[in-house]
Design a protein around this motif. Sequence first.
Motif, mmCIF file in Angstrom:
data_model
loop_
_atom_site.group_PDB
_atom_site.id
_atom_site.type_symbol
_atom_site.label_atom_id
_atom_site.label_comp_id
_atom_site.label_asym_id
_atom_site.label_seq_id
_atom_site.Cartn_x
_atom_site.Cartn_y
_atom_site.Cartn_z
ATOM 1 N N ILE A 5 47.578 -14.713 94.600
ATOM 2 C CA ILE A 5 48.310 -15.555 95.682
ATOM 3 C C ILE A 5 49.597 -15.737 95.350
ATOM 4 O O ILE A 5 49.641 -16.718 94.881
ATOM 5 C CB ILE A 5 46.903 -16.020 96.314
ATOM 6 C CG1 ILE A 5 45.715 -15.812 97.015
ATOM 7 C CG2 ILE A 5 47.386 -16.972 97.565
ATOM 8 C CD1 ILE A 5 45.795 -14.386 97.437
ATOM 9 N N MET A 6 50.644 -15.707 96.814
ATOM 10 C CA MET A 6 51.793 -16.241 96.331
ATOM 11 C C MET A 6 52.219 -17.963 96.955
ATOM 12 O O MET A 6 50.654 -18.496 97.821
ATOM 13 C CB MET A 6 52.775 -15.656 97.273
ATOM 14 C CG MET A 6 53.985 -16.660 97.687
ATOM 15 S SD MET A 6 54.821 -17.043 95.854
ATOM 16 C CE MET A 6 55.039 -15.545 95.639
ATOM 17 N N ARG A 7 51.427 -18.556 96.724
ATOM 18 C CA ARG A 7 51.522 -20.313 96.485
ATOM 19 C C ARG A 7 52.951 -20.985 96.576
ATOM 20 O O ARG A 7 53.198 -22.093 97.423
ATOM 21 C CB ARG A 7 51.189 -20.694 95.770
ATOM 22 C CG ARG A 7 49.399 -20.580 95.448
ATOM 23 C CD ARG A 7 48.523 -21.081 94.618
ATOM 24 N NE ARG A 7 47.320 -20.228 93.864
ATOM 25 C CZ ARG A 7 46.530 -20.675 95.052
ATOM 26 N NH1 ARG A 7 46.508 -20.968 96.001
ATOM 27 N NH2 ARG A 7 45.244 -19.447 94.884
ATOM 28 N N GLU A 17 59.871 -9.445 107.313
ATOM 29 C CA GLU A 17 60.405 -7.948 108.327
ATOM 30 C C GLU A 17 59.506 -7.192 108.956
ATOM 31 O O GLU A 17 58.457 -6.808 108.587
ATOM 32 C CB GLU A 17 61.688 -7.770 107.051
ATOM 33 C CG GLU A 17 62.325 -8.270 106.214
ATOM 34 C CD GLU A 17 63.101 -7.855 105.231
ATOM 35 O OE1 GLU A 17 62.961 -6.546 105.015
ATOM 36 O OE2 GLU A 17 64.103 -8.109 104.724
ATOM 37 N N PRO A 18 60.165 -6.182 109.832
ATOM 38 C CA PRO A 18 58.912 -5.157 110.369
ATOM 39 C C PRO A 18 58.882 -3.962 108.981
ATOM 40 O O PRO A 18 59.298 -3.551 108.503
ATOM 41 C CB PRO A 18 59.541 -4.541 111.309
ATOM 42 C CG PRO A 18 60.801 -4.767 111.324
ATOM 43 C CD PRO A 18 61.305 -6.361 110.554
ATOM 44 N N ALA A 19 57.643 -3.709 109.419
ATOM 45 C CA ALA A 19 56.616 -3.364 108.839
ATOM 46 C C ALA A 19 56.810 -1.468 109.034
ATOM 47 O O ALA A 19 58.055 -1.409 109.824
ATOM 48 C CB ALA A 19 54.999 -3.405 107.649
ATOM 49 N N THR A 20 57.175 -0.657 108.149
ATOM 50 C CA THR A 20 57.036 0.587 108.214
ATOM 51 C C THR A 20 55.919 1.370 108.162
ATOM 52 O O THR A 20 55.113 1.654 106.899
ATOM 53 C CB THR A 20 57.969 1.120 107.975
ATOM 54 O OG1 THR A 20 58.514 1.381 106.614
ATOM 55 C CG2 THR A 20 59.537 0.209 108.317
ATOM 56 N N GLU A 21 55.908 2.544 107.931
ATOM 57 C CA GLU A 21 54.996 3.363 107.129
ATOM 58 C C GLU A 21 55.549 3.332 105.479
ATOM 59 O O GLU A 21 54.178 3.844 104.885
ATOM 60 C CB GLU A 21 55.356 5.045 107.911
ATOM 61 C CG GLU A 21 54.350 5.008 109.610
ATOM 62 C CD GLU A 21 54.162 6.405 109.727
ATOM 63 O OE1 GLU A 21 53.027 6.993 108.933
ATOM 64 O OE2 GLU A 21 54.045 6.648 110.934
ATOM 65 N N ALA A 22 56.152 3.533 105.088
ATOM 66 C CA ALA A 22 56.239 3.773 103.519
ATOM 67 C C ALA A 22 55.492 2.215 103.401
ATOM 68 O O ALA A 22 56.011 1.890 102.273
ATOM 69 C CB ALA A 22 58.247 3.061 103.914
ATOM 70 N N ASP A 23 55.200 1.140 103.931
ATOM 71 C CA ASP A 23 54.557 -0.065 103.480
ATOM 72 C C ASP A 23 53.224 0.692 103.528
ATOM 73 O O ASP A 23 52.185 -1.272 103.429
ATOM 74 C CB ASP A 23 55.014 -1.127 104.200
ATOM 75 C CG ASP A 23 56.423 -1.297 104.509
ATOM 76 O OD1 ASP A 23 57.019 -1.385 103.184
ATOM 77 O OD2 ASP A 23 56.939 -1.559 105.070
ATOM 78 N N LYS A 24 52.181 1.561 103.413
ATOM 79 C CA LYS A 24 51.011 1.771 104.178
ATOM 80 C C LYS A 24 50.219 0.860 102.403
ATOM 81 O O LYS A 24 48.826 0.254 102.360
ATOM 82 C CB LYS A 24 50.464 2.957 103.726
ATOM 83 C CG LYS A 24 50.843 3.770 105.312
ATOM 84 C CD LYS A 24 50.248 4.954 105.301
ATOM 85 C CE LYS A 24 50.150 5.369 106.514
ATOM 86 N NZ LYS A 24 49.953 6.725 107.535
ATOM 87 N N MET A 48 52.119 -13.852 101.288
ATOM 88 C CA MET A 48 50.431 -14.221 100.458
ATOM 89 C C MET A 48 50.034 -13.251 99.865
ATOM 90 O O MET A 48 50.014 -13.810 98.377
ATOM 91 C CB MET A 48 48.928 -14.940 101.573
ATOM 92 C CG MET A 48 49.601 -15.952 102.574
ATOM 93 S SD MET A 48 47.780 -15.161 103.672
ATOM 94 C CE MET A 48 46.856 -16.089 102.259
ATOM 95 N N ILE A 49 50.808 -12.563 99.434
ATOM 96 C CA ILE A 49 51.092 -11.690 97.952
ATOM 97 C C ILE A 49 52.325 -11.421 97.445
ATOM 98 O O ILE A 49 52.877 -10.340 96.771
ATOM 99 C CB ILE A 49 50.191 -9.937 98.533
ATOM 100 C CG1 ILE A 49 50.569 -9.143 99.309
ATOM 101 C CG2 ILE A 49 48.664 -11.037 98.479
ATOM 102 C CD1 ILE A 49 49.949 -8.327 99.308
ATOM 103 N N GLY A 50 53.602 -12.459 98.260
ATOM 104 C CA GLY A 50 54.666 -12.030 98.065
ATOM 105 C C GLY A 50 55.273 -10.384 98.091
ATOM 106 O O GLY A 50 56.025 -10.250 97.541
ATOM 107 N N VAL A 51 55.042 -10.211 99.925
ATOM 108 C CA VAL A 51 55.974 -9.267 100.454
ATOM 109 C C VAL A 51 55.938 -9.564 101.521
ATOM 110 O O VAL A 51 54.454 -9.882 102.536
ATOM 111 C CB VAL A 51 55.194 -8.059 100.211
ATOM 112 C CG1 VAL A 51 55.763 -6.741 101.123
ATOM 113 C CG2 VAL A 51 54.522 -7.100 98.969
#
Length: 136
Positions: A5-7, A17-24, A48-51
């Motif tokens: 978890i990112m704190r 940023e907008p997500a794409t199918e590459a972010d599955k 929250m998980i650094g993405v």
Amino acid sequence: MVKPIMRDPLFLSQKSEPATEADKQVVQDLLDTLKANQDKCVGMAANMIGVKKNIIVIAAGPFMFAMINAKITKKKGAYKTEEGCLSLEGVRPCTRYKEIEVDYLDQDFKPQHGKYTDWVAQIIQHELDHVAGIVI
């Protein structure tokens, strides 16, 4: 895969940023991490998980679902409340809406429209604040 978890409030305050199918894989990692933390968490945003991607996941009872690039299209019934967050200590005041409508992509990147009320609506609003860089 369960992620830490990112704190860091500075990271969490950056807009996603907008997500794409590459972010599955990010979607799956987020669902896995929510499941691992479900004893103390009912929703998570990718930051929250650094993405920094516009992906949130919600636990509504026994069901977990992803909302990708979600946008609230209608809201009704403003109220004041306080919320805590897995990424931050303590609770903070905020305004939420009792009823919302949301356009989003599901886990398969198919367009969806949903109407949500009460607790689930509050969770969605909290997580959408996260991806907008609003630290609650």
